[in-house]
Write a protein that holds these residues in place. Structure first.
Motif, PDB file in Angstrom:
ATOM      1  N   VAL A 196       0.782  -1.286  -0.133  1.00  0.00           N
ATOM      2  CA  VAL A 196      -0.236   0.014  -0.076  1.00  0.00           C
ATOM      3  C   VAL A 196       1.058   1.287   0.083  1.00  0.00           C
ATOM      4  O   VAL A 196       0.715   2.240  -0.828  1.00  0.00           O
ATOM      5  CB  VAL A 196      -0.949   0.023   1.136  1.00  0.00           C
ATOM      6  N   GLY A 197       1.934   1.429   0.879  1.00  0.00           N
ATOM      7  CA  GLY A 197       2.779   2.341   0.797  1.00  0.00           C
ATOM      8  C   GLY A 197       2.415   3.564   1.521  1.00  0.00           C
ATOM      9  O   GLY A 197       1.400   3.496   2.318  1.00  0.00           O
ATOM     10  N   LEU A 198       3.289   4.716   1.834  1.00  0.00           N
ATOM     11  CA  LEU A 198       3.068   5.575   2.753  1.00  0.00           C
ATOM     12  C   LEU A 198       2.035   6.738   1.945  1.00  0.00           C
ATOM     13  O   LEU A 198       1.848   7.531   2.445  1.00  0.00           O
ATOM     14  CB  LEU A 198       4.247   6.398   3.008  1.00  0.00           C
ATOM     15  N   LYS A 199       2.376   6.761   0.348  1.00  0.00           N
ATOM     16  CA  LYS A 199       1.512   7.784  -0.337  1.00  0.00           C
ATOM     17  C   LYS A 199      -0.128   7.334  -0.346  1.00  0.00           C
ATOM     18  O   LYS A 199      -0.987   8.190  -0.211  1.00  0.00           O
ATOM     19  CB  LYS A 199       2.094   7.786  -1.616  1.00  0.00           C
ATOM     20  N   GLY A 200      -0.229   5.894  -0.314  1.00  0.00           N
ATOM     21  CA  GLY A 200      -1.513   5.305  -0.342  1.00  0.00           C
ATOM     22  C   GLY A 200      -2.265   5.273  -1.822  1.00  0.00           C
ATOM     23  O   GLY A 200      -1.628   5.806  -3.060  1.00  0.00           O
ATOM     24  N   MET A 201      -3.321   4.469  -1.785  1.00  0.00           N
ATOM     25  CA  MET A 201      -4.026   4.630  -3.099  1.00  0.00           C
ATOM     26  C   MET A 201      -5.488   3.888  -2.661  1.00  0.00           C
ATOM     27  O   MET A 201      -5.904   3.597  -1.514  1.00  0.00           O
ATOM     28  CB  MET A 201      -3.300   3.248  -3.950  1.00  0.00           C
ATOM     29  N   LYS A 202      -6.265   3.882  -3.872  1.00  0.00           N
ATOM     30  CA  LYS A 202      -7.789   3.331  -3.621  1.00  0.00           C
ATOM     31  C   LYS A 202      -7.684   2.060  -3.476  1.00  0.00           C
ATOM     32  O   LYS A 202      -6.939   1.137  -3.790  1.00  0.00           O
ATOM     33  CB  LYS A 202      -8.279   3.973  -4.785  1.00  0.00           C
TER      34      LYS A 202
END
Length: 329
Positions: A46-52
């Motif tokens: 998912v990471g630190l920036k994020g996503m839907k």
């Protein structure tokens, strides 16, 4: 992929943002307690920036409903941000601080079977972070706010923390993420300050309440808590868009870093304490309460303006009402 691989990849992700987490080896124990290996792997994807959600599903291949349950479980544990009150929320892995893992494991008090073990690990991690990570940050990261009751007449609304948190429109409160780990890790040898003092605001407040890390309060209760914390000797810090911490000099990560290493992570308020020598009784209460030893007692109390944070902890207990605040030069 082994469990150790999942946690190592998690460490590498957090190390991409300075000062990273490798300065605090105990963070690996926090990882093992706050994430399952599968959750650690998902957090990295998912990471630190994020996503839907649809993007996460495409990236992981996990069935949609199972994926949603996993992400919500992680949010309950304080490791996954889910935009509150959104039909199509953004998901992102929670970073270390501001707020992040250094706080979320302690918010909401003891909630899980592993909570006590986690809080003990957090106490070690927070000390390592304060003494090894914070000194590597070359600028202040947290603002100090003068307690509203002590504001001078020329203060602007933007300098009044009570006015600033009003704009959030939503307020909640939780256990202090620094004091609770300290209390659990070292019972009987900890500070005696209030425990439920983290004021969480706006979207951050809603996220915390939605996932069991805080309880909702109204604006008047939030402002009343600021006054109560000031009288208890706590310092209002941080960002009114997200959270107001009420910090003690004994346990707070910021103050531990400042006290033990001189880490300059606290930006003083726009004001500084001033003593009226004709009213001062030289009782020493203000010096005893000052979290940074900015006051000494001679014939009357004397303030070192270079040390003074402009927090107002010295204000409410002055028997001679000799303490006031003026704009910092």
């Amino acid at each position: 992929m082994t469990s150790s691989d999942a946690y190592e990849r998690l460490r590498q992700m957090f190390d991409e943002m300075p000062p990273g987490v490798s300065c605090a080896p105990s963070v690996m124990e926090v990882f093992r307690l706050q994430y399952t290996p599968e959750e650690a792997d998902l957090a990295v994807k998912v990471g630190l920036k994020g996503m839907k959600l649809v993007q996460i599903q495409e990236k992981t291949g996990i069935e949609r409903e199972r994926l949603k349950r996993m992400l919500n479980t992680m949010a309950d544990k304080g490791t996954m941000w889910i935009t509150p009150q959104s039909e199509n929320p953004n998901y992102r892995s929670v970073w270390i601080g501001g707020p992040g893992l250094i706080e979320t494991g302690a918010w909401g008090n003891i909630r899980f079977p592993y909570s006590v073990q986690l809080l003990k690990a957090m106490a070690t991690f927070q000390h390592e972070w304060a003494t090894q990570g914070l000194p590597a940050i070359p600028y202040p990261t947290s603002r100090v706010w003068l307690t509203p009751a002590a504001l001078p007449d020329d203060a602007d609304p933007s300098e009044n923390v009570a006015e600033m948190i009003k704009q959030a429109g939503y307020w909640s409160v939780s256990t202090c993420s620094c004091r609770l780990p300290h209390w659990v890790a070292d019972p009987g040898n900890h500070c005696s300050h209030l425990l439920e003092t983290c004021i969480l605001l706006g979207k951050m407040g809603r996220w915390c309440v939605s996932h069991g890390m805080a309880r909702e309060i109204d604006y008047d209760r939030a402002v009343g808590l600021l006054s109560t914390c000031n009288k208890d000797g706590l310092v209002h810090t941080y960002d009114p868009n997200w959270a107001i911490c009420n910090c003690c000099a004994d346990c707070c990560v910021f103050f531990v870093g400042l006290r033990e290493t001189g880490a300059n992570v606290l930006q003083g308020s726009n004001f500084v304490a001033k003593i009226d020598p004709e009213k001062c009784t030289a009782c020493g209460t203000c010096a005893d309460r000052c979290p940074v030893d900015a006051i000494v007692i001679e014939d009357f109390a004397v303030v070192d303006a270079n040390k003074c944070l402009g927090c107002g902890v010295c204000y409410p207990t002055c028997s001679g009402e000799s303490v006031s605040f003026v704009r910092r030069p």
